[in-house]
Write an enzyme that holds these catalytic residues in place. Structure first.
Site, mmCIF file in Angstrom:
data_model
loop_
_atom_site.group_PDB
_atom_site.id
_atom_site.type_symbol
_atom_site.label_atom_id
_atom_site.label_comp_id
_atom_site.label_asym_id
_atom_site.label_seq_id
_atom_site.Cartn_x
_atom_site.Cartn_y
_atom_site.Cartn_z
ATOM 1 N N CYS A 9 0.846 -1.206 0.000
ATOM 2 C CA CYS A 9 0.000 0.000 0.000
ATOM 3 C C CYS A 9 0.875 1.247 0.000
ATOM 4 O O CYS A 9 0.578 2.224 -0.700
ATOM 5 C CB CYS A 9 -0.920 0.019 1.216
ATOM 6 S SG CYS A 9 -2.323 -1.107 1.084
ATOM 7 N N THR A 97 4.049 -13.873 2.563
ATOM 8 C CA THR A 97 4.768 -13.031 3.536
ATOM 9 C C THR A 97 4.243 -11.603 3.561
ATOM 10 O O THR A 97 4.421 -10.915 4.561
ATOM 11 C CB THR A 97 6.281 -13.004 3.231
ATOM 12 O OG1 THR A 97 6.471 -12.581 1.879
ATOM 13 C CG2 THR A 97 6.909 -14.356 3.451
ATOM 14 N N HIS A 102 -1.184 -10.419 -4.449
ATOM 15 C CA HIS A 102 -0.346 -10.033 -5.593
ATOM 16 C C HIS A 102 -0.047 -11.263 -6.432
ATOM 17 O O HIS A 102 -0.066 -12.385 -5.928
ATOM 18 C CB HIS A 102 0.964 -9.392 -5.110
ATOM 19 C CG HIS A 102 1.681 -10.201 -4.072
ATOM 20 N ND1 HIS A 102 1.309 -10.185 -2.737
ATOM 21 C CD2 HIS A 102 2.702 -11.080 -4.171
ATOM 22 C CE1 HIS A 102 2.094 -11.011 -2.058
ATOM 23 N NE2 HIS A 102 2.943 -11.577 -2.914
HETATM 24 P P1 AMP Z 1 4.577 -13.543 -0.875
HETATM 25 O O1 AMP Z 1 5.548 -14.353 -0.086
HETATM 26 O O2 AMP Z 1 3.814 -14.291 -1.906
HETATM 27 O O3 AMP Z 1 3.690 -12.723 0.043
HETATM 28 O O4 AMP Z 1 5.456 -12.519 -1.707
HETATM 29 C C1 AMP Z 1 5.910 -11.303 -1.216
HETATM 30 C C2 AMP Z 1 7.089 -10.918 -2.065
HETATM 31 O O5 AMP Z 1 7.295 -9.522 -1.898
HETATM 32 C C3 AMP Z 1 8.392 -11.609 -1.699
HETATM 33 O O6 AMP Z 1 8.869 -12.331 -2.822
HETATM 34 C C4 AMP Z 1 9.322 -10.458 -1.301
HETATM 35 O O7 AMP Z 1 10.630 -10.660 -1.756
HETATM 36 C C5 AMP Z 1 8.669 -9.273 -1.976
HETATM 37 N N1 AMP Z 1 8.862 -7.977 -1.342
HETATM 38 C C6 AMP Z 1 8.701 -7.665 -0.032
HETATM 39 N N2 AMP Z 1 8.938 -6.351 0.166
HETATM 40 C C7 AMP Z 1 9.222 -5.820 -1.050
HETATM 41 C C8 AMP Z 1 9.563 -4.521 -1.508
HETATM 42 N N3 AMP Z 1 9.662 -3.481 -0.669
HETATM 43 N N4 AMP Z 1 9.793 -4.332 -2.833
HETATM 44 C C9 AMP Z 1 9.717 -5.376 -3.685
HETATM 45 N N5 AMP Z 1 9.403 -6.629 -3.308
HETATM 46 C C10 AMP Z 1 9.172 -6.850 -2.013
HETATM 47 ZN ZN ZN Z 2 -1.775 -3.316 1.299
#
Ligand code: AMP
Ligand code: ZN
Length: 115
Positions: A9, A97, A102
């Site tokens: 967000c 995570t 997404h």
């Molecule tokens: P998920 O585990 O499916 O929720 O994927 C979350 C993804 O977001 C992970 O692959 C992280 O490496 C990525 N992520 C977390 N914070 C950021 C950020 N600030 N910019 C880009 N990717 C991010």
């Molecule tokens: Zn959000």
């Protein structure tokens, strides 16, 4: 609705700077900070919700929109001929995570089999 504690967000609203590869009125695309493939993009709705189950009927078309953006990005990043993978992690068992729904778009080399 936006969640003030959510990193996606914050990036989507411009509160935190991110390298936006694409943005429209409903969604945006960034590179994953911890890439698991040569091309690893995240297609993210501006609206905050964690799970498919949280989607309202009025926002169901958002899912189609996210897939349409994924298709555009796959073309732009030349992934169509070699192939690519779309992943949505939902909840703890899937290892989600960031609690903001997404799509992961992965490609650019041979991906490991799904387990
Ligand atoms: P998920 O585990 O499916 O929720 O994927 C979350 C993804 O977001 C992970 O692959 C992280 O490496 C990525 N992520 C977390 N914070 C950021 C950020 N600030 N910019 C880009 N990717 C991010
Ligand atoms: Zn959000």
């Amino acid at each position: 609705m936006i969640n003030k504690d959510c990193i996606f967000c914050k990036i989507g609203s411009g509160q935190v700077t991110g390298d936006l590869l694409y943005k429209d009125q409903k969604a945006f695309v960034i590179k994953d900070i911890q890439p698991r493939a040569p091309i690893h993009l995240l297609i993210i709705p501006l609206q905050h919700f964690q799970l498919f189950k949280d989607l309202k009927p009025s926002t169901e078309d958002l899912i189609g929109h996210l897939f349409s953006i994924a298709n555009k990005m796959a073309i732009e990043f030349n992934l169509v001929d070699g192939g690519f993978r779309l992943i949505v992690n939902q909840g703890e068992d899937a290892g989600q995570t960031v609690p903001h729904l997404h799509l992961h778009l992965l490609g650019g080399n041979l991906l490991s089999p799904l387990n």
